[in-house]
Motif scaffolding. Structure first.
Motif, PDB file in Angstrom:
ATOM      1  N   ASP A 187       0.787  -1.233   0.000  1.00  0.00           N
ATOM      2  CA  ASP A 187       0.000   0.000   0.000  1.00  0.00           C
ATOM      3  C   ASP A 187       0.823   1.289   0.000  1.00  0.00           C
ATOM      4  O   ASP A 187       0.275   2.369   0.207  1.00  0.00           O
ATOM      5  CB  ASP A 187      -0.995   0.022   1.168  1.00  0.00           C
ATOM      6  CG  ASP A 187      -2.013  -1.104   1.077  1.00  0.00           C
ATOM      7  OD1 ASP A 187      -2.458  -1.401  -0.044  1.00  0.00           O
ATOM      8  OD2 ASP A 187      -2.350  -1.670   2.135  1.00  0.00           O
ATOM      9  N   GLU A 188       2.122   1.213  -0.239  1.00  0.00           N
ATOM     10  CA  GLU A 188       2.976   2.396  -0.307  1.00  0.00           C
ATOM     11  C   GLU A 188       3.492   2.567  -1.737  1.00  0.00           C
ATOM     12  O   GLU A 188       3.955   1.607  -2.349  1.00  0.00           O
ATOM     13  CB  GLU A 188       4.177   2.266   0.638  1.00  0.00           C
ATOM     14  CG  GLU A 188       3.811   2.159   2.101  1.00  0.00           C
ATOM     15  CD  GLU A 188       3.319   3.462   2.687  1.00  0.00           C
ATOM     16  OE1 GLU A 188       3.778   4.534   2.231  1.00  0.00           O
ATOM     17  OE2 GLU A 188       2.466   3.414   3.595  1.00  0.00           O
ATOM     18  N   ASP A 189       3.452   3.789  -2.256  1.00  0.00           N
ATOM     19  CA  ASP A 189       3.962   4.075  -3.596  1.00  0.00           C
ATOM     20  C   ASP A 189       5.487   4.086  -3.524  1.00  0.00           C
ATOM     21  O   ASP A 189       6.087   5.050  -3.055  1.00  0.00           O
ATOM     22  CB  ASP A 189       3.432   5.414  -4.091  1.00  0.00           C
ATOM     23  CG  ASP A 189       3.791   5.718  -5.531  1.00  0.00           C
ATOM     24  OD1 ASP A 189       4.860   5.250  -6.001  1.00  0.00           O
ATOM     25  OD2 ASP A 189       3.025   6.432  -6.191  1.00  0.00           O
ATOM     26  N   VAL A 190       6.105   3.007  -3.994  1.00  0.00           N
ATOM     27  CA  VAL A 190       7.549   2.832  -3.845  1.00  0.00           C
ATOM     28  C   VAL A 190       8.340   3.836  -4.688  1.00  0.00           C
ATOM     29  O   VAL A 190       9.400   4.295  -4.269  1.00  0.00           O
ATOM     30  CB  VAL A 190       7.962   1.376  -4.138  1.00  0.00           C
ATOM     31  CG1 VAL A 190       7.823   1.031  -5.595  1.00  0.00           C
ATOM     32  CG2 VAL A 190       9.359   1.087  -3.662  1.00  0.00           C
ATOM     33  N   VAL A 191       7.831   4.232  -5.838  1.00  0.00           N
ATOM     34  CA  VAL A 191       8.540   5.186  -6.683  1.00  0.00           C
ATOM     35  C   VAL A 191       8.455   6.583  -6.087  1.00  0.00           C
ATOM     36  O   VAL A 191       9.476   7.256  -5.902  1.00  0.00           O
ATOM     37  CB  VAL A 191       8.016   5.160  -8.137  1.00  0.00           C
ATOM     38  CG1 VAL A 191       8.659   6.257  -8.962  1.00  0.00           C
ATOM     39  CG2 VAL A 191       8.262   3.794  -8.766  1.00  0.00           C
ATOM     40  N   GLY A 232      11.866   4.882 -11.906  1.00  0.00           N
ATOM     41  CA  GLY A 232      11.453   6.271 -11.767  1.00  0.00           C
ATOM     42  C   GLY A 232      12.617   7.233 -11.810  1.00  0.00           C
ATOM     43  O   GLY A 232      13.779   6.835 -11.825  1.00  0.00           O
ATOM     44  N   GLU A 233      12.261   8.511 -11.840  1.00  0.00           N
ATOM     45  CA  GLU A 233      13.273   9.564 -11.858  1.00  0.00           C
ATOM     46  C   GLU A 233      12.735  10.777 -11.108  1.00  0.00           C
ATOM     47  O   GLU A 233      11.532  10.993 -11.040  1.00  0.00           O
ATOM     48  CB  GLU A 233      13.649   9.948 -13.281  1.00  0.00           C
ATOM     49  CG  GLU A 233      12.543  10.610 -14.072  1.00  0.00           C
ATOM     50  CD  GLU A 233      12.962  10.957 -15.495  1.00  0.00           C
ATOM     51  OE1 GLU A 233      14.157  10.935 -15.800  1.00  0.00           O
ATOM     52  OE2 GLU A 233      12.079  11.277 -16.291  1.00  0.00           O
ATOM     53  N   PRO A 234      13.643  11.605 -10.550  1.00  0.00           N
ATOM     54  CA  PRO A 234      13.209  12.819  -9.863  1.00  0.00           C
ATOM     55  C   PRO A 234      12.728  13.862 -10.857  1.00  0.00           C
ATOM     56  O   PRO A 234      12.905  13.717 -12.063  1.00  0.00           O
ATOM     57  CB  PRO A 234      14.478  13.286  -9.138  1.00  0.00           C
ATOM     58  CG  PRO A 234      15.593  12.711  -9.941  1.00  0.00           C
ATOM     59  CD  PRO A 234      15.089  11.430 -10.529  1.00  0.00           C
ATOM     60  N   GLY A 267       7.198   7.955 -12.353  1.00  0.00           N
ATOM     61  CA  GLY A 267       7.586   6.625 -12.768  1.00  0.00           C
ATOM     62  C   GLY A 267       7.981   6.634 -14.227  1.00  0.00           C
ATOM     63  O   GLY A 267       7.596   7.526 -14.988  1.00  0.00           O
ATOM     64  N   LEU A 268       8.770   5.658 -14.631  1.00  0.00           N
ATOM     65  CA  LEU A 268       9.237   5.604 -16.013  1.00  0.00           C
ATOM     66  C   LEU A 268       8.461   4.622 -16.887  1.00  0.00           C
ATOM     67  O   LEU A 268       8.607   4.642 -18.096  1.00  0.00           O
ATOM     68  CB  LEU A 268      10.717   5.206 -16.044  1.00  0.00           C
ATOM     69  CG  LEU A 268      11.667   6.219 -15.433  1.00  0.00           C
ATOM     70  CD1 LEU A 268      13.077   5.664 -15.392  1.00  0.00           C
ATOM     71  CD2 LEU A 268      11.647   7.494 -16.240  1.00  0.00           C
ATOM     72  N   PHE A 269       7.672   3.734 -16.291  1.00  0.00           N
ATOM     73  CA  PHE A 269       6.948   2.761 -17.100  1.00  0.00           C
ATOM     74  C   PHE A 269       5.786   3.458 -17.777  1.00  0.00           C
ATOM     75  O   PHE A 269       4.767   3.746 -17.164  1.00  0.00           O
ATOM     76  CB  PHE A 269       6.460   1.590 -16.252  1.00  0.00           C
ATOM     77  CG  PHE A 269       7.473   0.508 -16.140  1.00  0.00           C
ATOM     78  CD1 PHE A 269       7.414  -0.607 -16.946  1.00  0.00           C
ATOM     79  CD2 PHE A 269       8.526   0.619 -15.248  1.00  0.00           C
ATOM     80  CE1 PHE A 269       8.372  -1.597 -16.855  1.00  0.00           C
ATOM     81  CE2 PHE A 269       9.483  -0.362 -15.143  1.00  0.00           C
ATOM     82  CZ  PHE A 269       9.409  -1.478 -15.953  1.00  0.00           C
TER      83      PHE A 269
END
Length: 141
Positions: free
Chosen positions: A26-30, A66-68, A40-42
């Protein structure tokens, strides 16, 4: 403890196209690892998401997730090593953008993990096999 993966689609916004959100327990890892304004990059396009690199095989594969906001070329990308060990898919050996904290190692039940990837493929109107993509896809390094 076995971790739980849930994948959802973030709709396109003014700056980025649609992309996938990876929720682990339940946590957004990116979002938690790329900082405010990152993404996210996908990419998600008419053909759905290219999930092949995430499927996990016996061979370890580094996948960029992902990227900042400033872009990965500036501060670095969020990437993880994905590998399957029997009935477990492991995400480990995180690399994070500059000054961000790495997520913990995750261990997913392979059946639940495969079902979640298949659900995303099927929900995107695909047969379950990731092939072809539209727009920028995941970067691997």
């Amino acid at each position: 403890m076995v971790d739980r993966l849930e994948i959802s689609v973030v709709p396109p916004g003014p700056r980025f196209g649609a992309y996938l959100r990876f929720l682990v327990n339940d946590e957004d890892v990116v979002a938690g690892a790329v900082g405010e304004g990152g993404r996210g990059l996908f990419a998600v396009g008419p053909a759905g998401a290219e999930l092949g690199p995430l499927r996990g095989t016996g061979e370890a594969l580094r996948v960029e997730l992902g990227e900042p906001e400033c872009s990965g070329a500036c501060c670095g990308f969020l990437s993880v090593v994905v590998q399957r060990f029997g009935d477990i898919v492991q995400w480990s050996d995180w690399q994070v953008p500059y000054a961000e904290s790495a997520p913990p190692e995750f261990h997913f039940d392979a059946d639940q993990y495969d079902a979640e990837l298949a659900r995303v493929d099927t929900g995107a109107g695909r047969s379950g096999a990731s092939r072809g993509r539209s727009g920028p896809g995941p970067r691997r390094g």
